[in-house]
Motif scaffolding. Structure first.
Motif, short mmCIF file in Angstrom:
data_model
loop_
_atom_site.label_atom_id
_atom_site.label_comp_id
_atom_site.label_asym_id
_atom_site.label_seq_id
_atom_site.Cartn_x
_atom_site.Cartn_y
_atom_site.Cartn_z
N LEU A 1 0.82 -1.21 0.00
CA LEU A 1 0.00 0.00 0.00
C LEU A 1 0.86 1.26 0.00
N VAL A 2 1.92 1.27 0.81
CA VAL A 2 2.79 2.45 0.88
C VAL A 2 3.50 2.65 -0.45
N HIS A 3 3.99 1.57 -1.03
CA HIS A 3 4.70 1.68 -2.31
C HIS A 3 3.77 2.17 -3.41
N ARG A 4 2.53 1.70 -3.42
CA ARG A 4 1.57 2.13 -4.43
C ARG A 4 1.31 3.64 -4.35
N ASN A 5 1.49 4.22 -3.18
CA ASN A 5 1.23 5.65 -2.99
C ASN A 5 2.51 6.48 -3.04
N GLY A 6 3.54 5.93 -3.66
CA GLY A 6 4.77 6.70 -3.88
C GLY A 6 5.68 6.81 -2.69
N GLY A 7 5.48 5.98 -1.66
CA GLY A 7 6.34 6.03 -0.48
C GLY A 7 7.14 4.77 -0.32
N ARG A 8 7.82 4.68 0.79
CA ARG A 8 8.57 3.48 1.14
C ARG A 8 8.46 3.28 2.65
#
Length: 403
Positions: free
Chosen positions: A379-386
Protein backbone atom coordinates in the motif's frame (compact mmCIF):
# COMPACT_ATOMS: atom_id res chain seq x y z
CA UNK A 1 67.67 51.07 -31.05
CA UNK A 2 63.95 50.70 -31.59
CA UNK A 3 62.30 48.62 -34.32
CA UNK A 4 61.75 51.67 -36.66
CA UNK A 5 65.39 52.91 -36.52
CA UNK A 6 66.82 50.39 -38.99
CA UNK A 7 64.37 51.17 -41.86
CA UNK A 8 64.91 54.95 -41.42
CA UNK A 9 68.68 54.52 -41.42
CA UNK A 10 68.55 52.43 -44.59
CA UNK A 11 66.35 54.96 -46.36
CA UNK A 12 68.73 57.78 -45.46
CA UNK A 13 71.77 55.84 -46.69
CA UNK A 14 70.00 54.87 -49.92
CA UNK A 15 69.06 58.50 -50.58
CA UNK A 16 72.66 59.62 -49.94
CA UNK A 17 74.06 57.00 -52.35
CA UNK A 18 71.61 57.93 -55.09
CA UNK A 19 72.31 61.66 -54.74
CA UNK A 20 76.08 61.04 -54.63
CA UNK A 21 75.93 58.83 -57.67
CA UNK A 22 74.03 61.56 -59.52
CA UNK A 23 76.65 64.18 -58.77
CA UNK A 24 79.46 61.84 -59.85
CA UNK A 25 77.76 60.95 -63.09
CA UNK A 26 77.00 64.63 -63.85
CA UNK A 27 80.53 65.71 -64.73
CA UNK A 28 82.07 62.37 -65.51
CA UNK A 29 83.91 61.71 -68.76
CA UNK A 30 85.73 58.57 -67.63
CA UNK A 31 84.24 55.05 -67.94
CA UNK A 32 85.45 54.20 -64.44
CA UNK A 33 83.57 57.17 -63.08
CA UNK A 34 80.40 55.99 -64.78
CA UNK A 35 80.98 52.50 -63.33
CA UNK A 36 81.30 53.82 -59.77
CA UNK A 37 78.22 55.96 -60.21
CA UNK A 38 76.26 52.97 -61.51
CA UNK A 39 77.38 50.80 -58.57
CA UNK A 40 76.32 53.52 -56.13
CA UNK A 41 72.91 53.79 -57.77
CA UNK A 42 72.39 49.99 -57.67
CA UNK A 43 73.40 49.82 -54.00
CA UNK A 44 71.10 52.67 -53.12
CA UNK A 45 68.21 51.01 -54.93
CA UNK A 46 68.77 47.72 -53.06
CA UNK A 47 68.91 49.51 -49.71
CA UNK A 48 65.73 51.42 -50.57
CA UNK A 49 63.91 48.20 -51.51
CA UNK A 50 64.93 46.46 -48.26
CA UNK A 51 63.90 49.45 -46.22
CA UNK A 52 60.49 49.46 -47.89
CA UNK A 53 59.99 45.77 -47.12
CA UNK A 54 61.04 46.29 -43.51
CA UNK A 55 58.49 49.05 -43.12
CA UNK A 56 55.71 46.87 -44.65
CA UNK A 57 56.40 43.83 -42.39
CA UNK A 58 55.63 44.32 -38.66
CA UNK A 59 58.55 43.62 -36.42
CA UNK A 60 58.42 40.53 -34.27
CA UNK A 61 58.02 41.28 -30.56
CA UNK A 62 61.09 40.97 -28.42
CA UNK A 63 59.20 39.31 -25.54
CA UNK A 64 58.91 35.48 -25.41
CA UNK A 65 55.23 34.49 -25.95
CA UNK A 66 53.51 33.11 -22.85
CA UNK A 67 52.16 29.55 -22.95
CA UNK A 68 48.41 29.28 -23.58
CA UNK A 69 46.31 29.08 -20.39
CA UNK A 70 44.91 25.67 -19.36
CA UNK A 71 41.40 24.64 -20.44
CA UNK A 72 39.64 25.94 -17.34
CA UNK A 73 36.22 25.49 -18.93
CA UNK A 74 36.80 21.76 -19.39
CA UNK A 75 38.04 21.41 -15.81
CA UNK A 76 34.92 23.21 -14.58
CA UNK A 77 32.70 20.87 -16.58
CA UNK A 78 34.43 17.83 -15.11
CA UNK A 79 33.96 19.21 -11.58
CA UNK A 80 30.27 19.80 -12.27
CA UNK A 81 29.78 16.30 -13.68
CA UNK A 82 31.51 14.80 -10.65
CA UNK A 83 29.53 16.91 -8.18
CA UNK A 84 26.14 15.94 -9.60
CA UNK A 85 26.87 12.34 -10.56
CA UNK A 86 23.94 10.09 -9.52
CA UNK A 87 26.34 7.72 -7.75
CA UNK A 88 27.85 8.49 -4.32
CA UNK A 89 31.66 8.68 -4.62
CA UNK A 90 33.99 8.29 -1.62
CA UNK A 91 37.73 8.09 -1.05
CA UNK A 92 39.66 6.33 1.70
CA UNK A 93 43.27 7.17 2.50
CA UNK A 94 44.39 3.56 2.32
CA UNK A 95 42.65 0.34 1.21
CA UNK A 96 42.42 -0.79 4.84
CA UNK A 97 41.70 2.54 6.50
CA UNK A 98 39.33 2.86 9.43
CA UNK A 99 37.04 5.79 10.07
CA UNK A 100 34.45 7.65 8.05
CA UNK A 101 35.03 7.85 4.27
CA UNK A 102 35.61 11.18 2.55
CA UNK A 103 32.65 12.25 0.35
CA UNK A 104 33.47 13.57 -3.13
CA UNK A 105 30.09 14.73 -4.42
CA UNK A 106 26.54 15.70 -3.48
CA UNK A 107 25.20 12.14 -3.51
CA UNK A 108 27.91 11.05 -1.06
CA UNK A 109 27.29 13.96 1.30
CA UNK A 110 23.55 13.26 1.18
CA UNK A 111 24.21 9.64 2.15
CA UNK A 112 26.24 10.80 5.17
CA UNK A 113 23.70 13.47 6.19
CA UNK A 114 21.99 13.23 9.60
CA UNK A 115 19.13 10.75 9.55
CA UNK A 116 20.74 8.56 6.90
CA UNK A 117 23.85 6.58 7.85
CA UNK A 118 23.75 5.56 11.51
CA UNK A 119 27.40 4.50 11.84
CA UNK A 120 29.77 6.41 9.54
CA UNK A 121 32.85 4.62 10.83
CA UNK A 122 31.08 1.31 10.23
CA UNK A 123 30.43 2.36 6.63
CA UNK A 124 34.12 3.19 6.28
CA UNK A 125 35.07 -0.29 7.47
CA UNK A 126 32.62 -1.83 5.01
CA UNK A 127 34.08 0.15 2.11
CA UNK A 128 37.65 -0.63 3.18
CA UNK A 129 36.87 -4.34 3.25
CA UNK A 130 35.50 -4.46 -0.29
CA UNK A 131 37.26 -6.59 -2.87
CA UNK A 132 38.75 -4.31 -5.51
CA UNK A 133 37.25 -4.24 -9.02
CA UNK A 134 34.24 -6.32 -8.03
CA UNK A 135 30.66 -5.21 -7.44
CA UNK A 136 29.30 -6.04 -4.00
CA UNK A 137 25.87 -5.62 -2.38
CA UNK A 138 26.17 -3.90 1.00
CA UNK A 139 23.63 -3.79 3.83
CA UNK A 140 23.82 -0.25 5.26
CA UNK A 141 22.22 0.66 8.59
CA UNK A 142 20.37 3.96 8.10
CA UNK A 143 17.88 6.03 10.03
CA UNK A 144 15.16 4.47 7.84
CA UNK A 145 16.34 0.93 8.58
CA UNK A 146 18.66 -1.40 6.72
CA UNK A 147 19.09 -0.47 3.06
CA UNK A 148 21.00 -2.29 0.36
CA UNK A 149 23.48 -0.59 -1.96
CA UNK A 150 25.71 -1.68 -4.82
CA UNK A 151 29.39 -0.78 -4.28
CA UNK A 152 32.51 -1.00 -6.40
CA UNK A 153 36.06 -0.10 -5.30
CA UNK A 154 39.24 0.78 -7.19
CA UNK A 155 42.67 1.06 -5.52
CA UNK A 156 44.92 3.89 -6.76
CA UNK A 157 48.25 5.52 -5.91
CA UNK A 158 48.22 9.33 -6.01
CA UNK A 159 51.26 11.42 -5.10
CA UNK A 160 52.89 8.29 -3.75
CA UNK A 161 50.02 7.48 -1.36
CA UNK A 162 47.67 4.51 -1.72
CA UNK A 163 44.02 5.52 -1.93
CA UNK A 164 40.73 3.81 -2.59
CA UNK A 165 37.93 5.22 -4.74
CA UNK A 166 34.50 3.73 -4.03
CA UNK A 167 31.21 4.21 -5.88
CA UNK A 168 28.05 3.47 -3.87
CA UNK A 169 24.60 3.32 -5.46
CA UNK A 170 21.57 2.66 -3.17
CA UNK A 171 19.29 0.07 -4.77
CA UNK A 172 16.84 -0.72 -1.97
CA UNK A 173 13.85 0.91 -3.65
CA UNK A 174 14.53 -0.83 -6.96
CA UNK A 175 14.98 -4.22 -5.30
CA UNK A 176 11.78 -3.75 -3.30
CA UNK A 177 9.82 -2.90 -6.42
CA UNK A 178 11.18 -5.95 -8.26
CA UNK A 179 10.47 -8.21 -5.27
CA UNK A 180 6.89 -6.97 -4.96
CA UNK A 181 6.23 -7.52 -8.64
CA UNK A 182 7.64 -11.04 -8.40
CA UNK A 183 5.51 -11.84 -5.35
CA UNK A 184 2.41 -10.45 -7.02
CA UNK A 185 2.90 -12.71 -10.02
CA UNK A 186 3.61 -15.74 -7.83
CA UNK A 187 0.64 -15.13 -5.55
CA UNK A 188 -1.64 -14.58 -8.52
CA UNK A 189 -0.63 -17.89 -10.12
CA UNK A 190 -0.76 -19.89 -6.89
CA UNK A 191 -4.09 -18.55 -5.71
CA UNK A 192 -5.64 -19.06 -9.12
CA UNK A 193 -4.56 -22.69 -9.31
CA UNK A 194 -5.44 -23.47 -5.68
CA UNK A 195 -8.87 -21.88 -5.96
CA UNK A 196 -9.57 -23.87 -9.12
CA UNK A 197 -8.95 -27.05 -7.13
CA UNK A 198 -10.57 -26.11 -3.82
CA UNK A 199 -13.88 -24.95 -5.26
CA UNK A 200 -14.85 -28.33 -6.81
CA UNK A 201 -13.58 -30.18 -3.70
CA UNK A 202 -15.97 -28.24 -1.46
CA UNK A 203 -18.84 -28.73 -3.91
CA UNK A 204 -18.20 -32.47 -4.39
CA UNK A 205 -17.92 -33.10 -0.65
CA UNK A 206 -21.35 -31.58 -0.10
CA UNK A 207 -22.80 -33.64 -2.96
CA UNK A 208 -21.28 -36.79 -1.49
CA UNK A 209 -22.82 -36.03 1.91
CA UNK A 210 -26.24 -35.70 0.32
CA UNK A 211 -25.78 -39.04 -1.47
CA UNK A 212 -24.74 -40.75 1.76
CA UNK A 213 -27.79 -39.44 3.59
CA UNK A 214 -30.09 -40.65 0.82
CA UNK A 215 -28.37 -44.03 0.46
CA UNK A 216 -30.19 -47.09 1.81
CA UNK A 217 -28.59 -50.21 3.13
CA UNK A 218 -25.53 -48.55 4.73
CA UNK A 219 -24.66 -49.50 8.25
CA UNK A 220 -25.47 -46.65 10.65
CA UNK A 221 -21.84 -46.43 11.85
CA UNK A 222 -20.54 -46.32 8.27
CA UNK A 223 -22.99 -43.63 7.29
CA UNK A 224 -22.01 -41.50 10.28
CA UNK A 225 -18.27 -41.94 9.56
CA UNK A 226 -18.71 -41.05 5.91
CA UNK A 227 -20.80 -38.00 6.75
CA UNK A 228 -18.20 -36.84 9.30
CA UNK A 229 -15.31 -37.31 6.88
CA UNK A 230 -17.06 -35.55 4.02
CA UNK A 231 -18.10 -32.71 6.31
CA UNK A 232 -14.47 -32.29 7.43
CA UNK A 233 -13.29 -32.22 3.81
CA UNK A 234 -15.90 -29.61 2.90
CA UNK A 235 -15.13 -27.41 5.88
CA UNK A 236 -11.41 -27.61 5.29
CA UNK A 237 -11.79 -26.77 1.61
CA UNK A 238 -13.96 -23.78 2.49
CA UNK A 239 -11.46 -22.61 5.12
CA UNK A 240 -8.54 -22.93 2.71
CA UNK A 241 -10.49 -21.02 0.07
CA UNK A 242 -11.03 -18.16 2.53
CA UNK A 243 -7.33 -18.34 3.50
CA UNK A 244 -6.23 -18.14 -0.13
CA UNK A 245 -8.60 -15.26 -0.78
CA UNK A 246 -6.69 -13.25 1.79
CA UNK A 247 -3.44 -13.81 -0.11
CA UNK A 248 -5.15 -12.96 -3.36
CA UNK A 249 -5.58 -9.43 -2.03
CA UNK A 250 -1.81 -8.97 -2.28
CA UNK A 251 -1.99 -9.44 -6.04
CA UNK A 252 -5.08 -7.33 -6.56
CA UNK A 253 -4.47 -4.06 -4.71
CA UNK A 254 -6.53 -1.45 -6.57
CA UNK A 255 -4.89 1.55 -8.14
CA UNK A 256 -4.68 4.40 -5.61
CA UNK A 257 -6.90 7.44 -5.92
CA UNK A 258 -4.67 10.23 -4.64
CA UNK A 259 -6.11 13.25 -2.94
CA UNK A 260 -4.79 15.98 -0.67
CA UNK A 261 -4.92 14.69 2.92
CA UNK A 262 -4.50 16.71 6.07
CA UNK A 263 -2.44 14.47 8.33
CA UNK A 264 -4.08 15.75 11.53
CA UNK A 265 -7.52 14.68 10.31
CA UNK A 266 -6.12 11.31 9.19
CA UNK A 267 -4.71 10.71 12.67
CA UNK A 268 -7.99 11.65 14.32
CA UNK A 269 -9.81 9.01 12.26
CA UNK A 270 -7.10 6.50 13.06
CA UNK A 271 -7.42 7.17 16.79
CA UNK A 272 -11.13 6.43 16.59
CA UNK A 273 -10.41 3.11 14.87
CA UNK A 274 -7.60 1.73 17.04
CA UNK A 275 -7.66 3.73 20.26
CA UNK A 276 -10.36 1.59 21.90
CA UNK A 277 -8.36 -1.64 21.63
CA UNK A 278 -5.34 -0.05 23.31
CA UNK A 279 -7.48 1.51 26.05
CA UNK A 280 -8.98 -1.91 26.89
CA UNK A 281 -5.46 -3.22 27.43
CA UNK A 282 -4.60 -0.31 29.73
CA UNK A 283 -2.34 1.23 27.10
CA UNK A 284 -2.36 4.45 25.14
CA UNK A 285 -1.82 5.73 21.63
CA UNK A 286 -0.16 9.13 21.13
CA UNK A 287 -0.36 11.13 17.90
CA UNK A 288 1.88 14.07 16.97
CA UNK A 289 1.99 16.17 13.79
CA UNK A 290 4.64 18.83 13.06
CA UNK A 291 3.56 21.27 11.74
CA UNK A 292 -0.13 21.00 12.56
CA UNK A 293 -1.19 21.84 8.98
CA UNK A 294 0.97 19.12 7.43
CA UNK A 295 -0.52 17.61 4.25
CA UNK A 296 0.34 14.95 1.70
CA UNK A 297 -1.13 13.58 -1.51
CA UNK A 298 -2.12 9.91 -1.29
CA UNK A 299 -5.06 7.52 -1.26
CA UNK A 300 -6.60 8.17 2.16
CA UNK A 301 -8.21 4.73 2.45
CA UNK A 302 -5.04 2.84 1.53
CA UNK A 303 -2.86 4.90 3.86
CA UNK A 304 -5.33 4.38 6.70
CA UNK A 305 -5.29 0.63 6.07
CA UNK A 306 -1.51 0.53 6.21
CA UNK A 307 -1.45 2.42 9.53
CA UNK A 308 -4.24 0.25 10.99
CA UNK A 309 -2.23 -2.89 10.11
CA UNK A 310 0.84 -1.51 11.87
CA UNK A 311 -1.19 -0.47 14.93
CA UNK A 312 -2.79 -3.93 15.19
CA UNK A 313 0.59 -5.63 14.85
CA UNK A 314 1.94 -3.42 17.62
CA UNK A 315 -1.02 -4.31 19.84
CA UNK A 316 -0.26 -8.02 19.44
CA UNK A 317 3.49 -7.49 19.89
CA UNK A 318 2.93 -5.74 23.25
CA UNK A 319 0.63 -8.45 24.64
CA UNK A 320 3.06 -9.20 27.49
CA UNK A 321 3.85 -5.56 28.29
CA UNK A 322 2.23 -4.17 31.46
CA UNK A 323 1.64 -0.68 30.06
CA UNK A 324 1.73 -0.90 26.27
CA UNK A 325 2.13 2.30 24.31
CA UNK A 326 2.11 3.28 20.66
CA UNK A 327 3.37 6.54 19.19
CA UNK A 328 2.41 7.63 15.68
CA UNK A 329 4.11 10.81 14.51
CA UNK A 330 4.41 12.78 11.28
CA UNK A 331 6.89 15.52 10.41
CA UNK A 332 8.88 17.05 7.59
CA UNK A 333 12.52 16.01 7.29
CA UNK A 334 15.51 16.93 5.16
CA UNK A 335 14.83 17.18 1.46
CA UNK A 336 11.15 18.08 1.88
CA UNK A 337 10.18 14.49 2.65
CA UNK A 338 7.28 13.61 4.93
CA UNK A 339 8.07 10.95 7.51
CA UNK A 340 5.48 8.95 9.45
CA UNK A 341 6.79 6.79 12.30
CA UNK A 342 4.90 4.07 14.15
CA UNK A 343 6.77 3.01 17.30
CA UNK A 344 5.78 0.71 20.19
CA UNK A 345 7.41 -0.41 23.44
CA UNK A 346 7.29 -4.12 22.71
CA UNK A 347 10.22 -6.54 22.30
CA UNK A 348 10.98 -5.46 18.74
CA UNK A 349 12.02 -7.70 15.86
CA UNK A 350 15.11 -9.92 16.25
CA UNK A 351 17.98 -8.80 14.01
CA UNK A 352 18.05 -12.08 12.12
CA UNK A 353 14.39 -11.68 11.09
CA UNK A 354 14.39 -8.03 10.01
CA UNK A 355 15.05 -8.85 6.35
CA UNK A 356 12.07 -11.25 6.20
CA UNK A 357 9.26 -9.43 7.96
CA UNK A 358 7.88 -7.83 4.76
CA UNK A 359 7.98 -11.12 2.85
CA UNK A 360 4.53 -12.55 2.04
CA UNK A 361 3.63 -15.73 3.99
CA UNK A 362 6.34 -15.03 6.63
CA UNK A 363 5.10 -14.82 10.22
CA UNK A 364 6.41 -15.51 13.71
CA UNK A 365 2.94 -15.97 15.27
CA UNK A 366 1.20 -19.32 15.43
CA UNK A 367 -2.05 -17.88 14.09
CA UNK A 368 -0.45 -15.34 11.76
CA UNK A 369 -1.08 -15.26 8.03
CA UNK A 370 2.01 -13.40 6.88
CA UNK A 371 -0.09 -10.86 4.98
CA UNK A 372 -0.17 -7.79 7.26
CA UNK A 373 3.29 -6.29 6.75
CA UNK A 374 3.44 -7.41 3.13
CA UNK A 375 0.21 -5.52 2.55
CA UNK A 376 1.59 -2.46 4.37
CA UNK A 377 4.59 -2.32 2.06
CA UNK A 378 2.36 -2.83 -0.97
CA UNK A 379 0.00 0.00 0.00
CA UNK A 380 2.79 2.45 0.88
CA UNK A 381 4.70 1.68 -2.31
CA UNK A 382 1.57 2.13 -4.43
CA UNK A 383 1.23 5.65 -2.99
CA UNK A 384 4.77 6.70 -3.88
CA UNK A 385 6.34 6.03 -0.48
CA UNK A 386 8.57 3.48 1.14
CA UNK A 387 8.52 1.75 4.50
CA UNK A 388 11.42 0.44 6.59
CA UNK A 389 11.85 -1.25 9.93
CA UNK A 390 14.24 0.50 12.31
CA UNK A 391 15.31 -0.40 15.81
CA UNK A 392 13.69 1.81 18.42
CA UNK A 393 16.00 4.11 20.38
CA UNK A 394 14.72 2.79 23.70
CA UNK A 395 13.74 -0.65 22.46
CA UNK A 396 10.61 -1.80 20.75
CA UNK A 397 9.73 -1.76 17.08
CA UNK A 398 9.74 1.32 14.85
CA UNK A 399 8.34 1.42 11.32
CA UNK A 400 9.25 4.45 9.22
CA UNK A 401 7.27 5.58 6.18
CA UNK A 402 8.67 8.29 3.93
CA UNK A 403 6.81 10.11 1.16
Amino acid sequence: MDSDAAPRWRLALAAALLIGAGWIARGADNPWTWACAGAAMIGGAILALRAARACATPAAPLETPLPSPPDTARAARLDTWLEFAPVALFTLDTPNADGAPHPLNTAARRLLAPGRIVDRDGLGRQLAGLAADRRTVLAIDTGHGVERALANAVDLTLDGRPQRLVAVSPVENELEAEAMQAWQKLVHVLTHEIMNSLTPVASLSQTARDLVQDAHGLAPDTAVDLDTALDAIGRRATSLAAFVTGYRSLASVPEPRPERIRVHNLFMRLQAMVGGGWAERGGEVRFTVEPANLELVADAGQLEQALVNLANNALEATADVARPSLTISARLVRGGQLRIEVADNGPGVPDELVRQIFTPFFTTRANGSGIGLAMVRQLVHRNGGRVRYARGVGGGARFVMTF
